[in-house]
Design an enzyme around this catalytic site. Sequence first.
Site, PDB file in Angstrom:
ATOM      1  N   GLU A  33       0.823  -1.207   0.000  1.00 16.99           N
ATOM      2  CA  GLU A  33       0.000   0.000   0.000  1.00 16.99           C
ATOM      3  C   GLU A  33       0.861   1.263   0.000  1.00 16.99           C
ATOM      4  O   GLU A  33       1.927   1.298   0.623  1.00 16.99           O
ATOM      5  CB  GLU A  33      -0.904  -0.004   1.244  1.00 16.99           C
ATOM      6  CG  GLU A  33      -1.801  -1.243   1.248  1.00 16.99           C
ATOM      7  CD  GLU A  33      -2.769  -1.317   2.403  1.00 16.99           C
ATOM      8  OE1 GLU A  33      -3.561  -2.271   2.429  1.00 16.99           O
ATOM      9  OE2 GLU A  33      -2.741  -0.450   3.277  1.00 16.99           O
ATOM     10  N   CYS A  85       5.465  -4.499  15.967  1.00 14.05           N
ATOM     11  CA  CYS A  85       5.003  -3.452  16.894  1.00 14.05           C
ATOM     12  C   CYS A  85       3.511  -3.651  17.182  1.00 14.05           C
ATOM     13  O   CYS A  85       2.713  -3.895  16.271  1.00 14.05           O
ATOM     14  CB  CYS A  85       5.248  -2.071  16.287  1.00 14.05           C
ATOM     15  SG  CYS A  85       6.991  -1.775  15.925  1.00 14.05           S
ATOM     16  N   CYS A 123       3.573   8.427   0.792  1.00 13.97           N
ATOM     17  CA  CYS A 123       4.145   7.515   1.779  1.00 13.97           C
ATOM     18  C   CYS A 123       4.278   6.153   1.089  1.00 13.97           C
ATOM     19  O   CYS A 123       3.288   5.597   0.623  1.00 13.97           O
ATOM     20  CB  CYS A 123       3.186   7.453   2.960  1.00 13.97           C
ATOM     21  SG  CYS A 123       3.708   6.331   4.246  1.00 13.97           S
ATOM     22  N   CYS A 133      -1.295   6.460  10.047  1.00 11.88           N
ATOM     23  CA  CYS A 133      -0.124   5.807  10.632  1.00 11.88           C
ATOM     24  C   CYS A 133      -0.531   4.551  11.399  1.00 11.88           C
ATOM     25  O   CYS A 133      -1.429   4.599  12.228  1.00 11.88           O
ATOM     26  CB  CYS A 133       0.576   6.765  11.587  1.00 11.88           C
ATOM     27  SG  CYS A 133       1.083   8.277  10.786  1.00 11.88           S
ATOM     28  N   CYS A 136       0.648  -1.686  15.262  1.00 12.31           N
ATOM     29  CA  CYS A 136       0.768  -1.551  13.807  1.00 12.31           C
ATOM     30  C   CYS A 136       0.193  -2.772  13.093  1.00 12.31           C
ATOM     31  O   CYS A 136       0.549  -3.914  13.398  1.00 12.31           O
ATOM     32  CB  CYS A 136       2.239  -1.374  13.459  1.00 12.31           C
ATOM     33  SG  CYS A 136       2.564  -1.440  11.699  1.00 12.31           S
ATOM     34  N   CYS A 171       6.179  -7.032   7.954  1.00 13.20           N
ATOM     35  CA  CYS A 171       7.262  -6.506   8.784  1.00 13.20           C
ATOM     36  C   CYS A 171       7.488  -7.421   9.978  1.00 13.20           C
ATOM     37  O   CYS A 171       6.524  -7.840  10.623  1.00 13.20           O
ATOM     38  CB  CYS A 171       6.935  -5.096   9.243  1.00 13.20           C
ATOM     39  SG  CYS A 171       8.305  -4.336  10.140  1.00 13.20           S
TER      40      CYS A 171
HETATM   41  S1  SF4 Z   1       5.575   0.183  12.993  1.00 12.49           S
HETATM   42 FE1  SF4 Z   1       4.874  -1.547  11.751  1.00 12.49          FE
HETATM   43  S2  SF4 Z   1       5.981  -1.364   9.823  1.00 12.49           S
HETATM   44 FE2  SF4 Z   1       7.074  -0.062  11.349  1.00 12.49          FE
HETATM   45  S3  SF4 Z   1       8.637  -1.390  12.254  1.00 12.49           S
HETATM   46 FE3  SF4 Z   1       6.838  -1.592  13.572  1.00 12.49          FE
HETATM   47  S4  SF4 Z   1       5.724  -3.380  12.734  1.00 12.49           S
HETATM   48 FE4  SF4 Z   1       7.196  -2.722  11.181  1.00 12.49          FE
END
Ligand code: SF4
Length: 312
Positions: free
Chosen positions: A48, A73, A62, A298, A76, A69
Amino acid sequence: MEAIPVGVRDRFAAAVRFHELTPADRRDSRKDGATKVVFRTPDDHLIESVILRIQSGRSSLCVSSQTGCVGGCRFCATGRIKGGRNLTSAEVLDQVVRVGEILAAEGRRLRNVVLMGMGEPLLNEDVVCSALAALRGHDGFNLSGRHLLVSTLGIPDAIRRLAAKFPQVGLAVSLHSARQTVRDDLMPLARRWPLGELRQAILDANTLQDRTVMIEVLMLDGVTDTETDQAALIEWLTGLRVHVNLIPFNPVGDVALDGVRLRASHSVRIQSMLEALKAASFTTTRRRSLGSDIGAACGQLAGDQSEQSQPA
Ligand code: SF4
């Protein structure tokens, strides 16, 4: 191309692939002019990109650097995708090309490119560096380094390398908490690089670059917005040349930390953090997250895909 015989032109068109990505979906915000564009990679991953339109007619984009990933986190959606991979530089750059076409049709120009989409850019460092070189190059996209930004969860050695290679390109570090235990809980991968090491890397970037490093702090109720957090943050930042950006939390489903559901800070707490940081002489802004109604703000990218695995 008109001087070239038609047959040669057709053979050329058949032999050369002009785009790596195929547009798969598009969502336009009804609130704020943001657009989320979903692309399909040749091996069927969905990634995306988000267009942020600014009233002046200039726009920001962006872009994603990975299809998922390993950062994990808690706040996220991308961090919940399993089986992701690094994008190639052609895939990173094609997001810019495709979106450039969309904007050109609207009479707009792309001015800023931020690597803040899906993925941790510095885990795909070589590709990100070659994409940055192409974005800056006169025979490439000819964007000023000042209009490029790389956002990272904070990998010290990679921060130093990037700052040395691209002194003008902006760095944004997702700090979120200056308290080690809180940060460890929020950002599992970041445990590898303790806060002291990260601080030293930012100090080094400050000497290598002639611009400030952006420090991003996600405002989470009772987790990152207390008076203890204010004091820890101010102490940690003192001596660094930084700009602090406070980010309101955009919910990504039911996420808990130690059994407590993550919730957005009340705006009074955000204001209090902002004033405390300003009183301590740090330039501080509160981010206005765009595209929350289309899952483009975000932390929300890939929210529709994050409960599934991507192709291996
Ligand atoms: S915020 Fe999301 S995309 Fe960024 S490092 Fe953490 S898990 Fe990965």
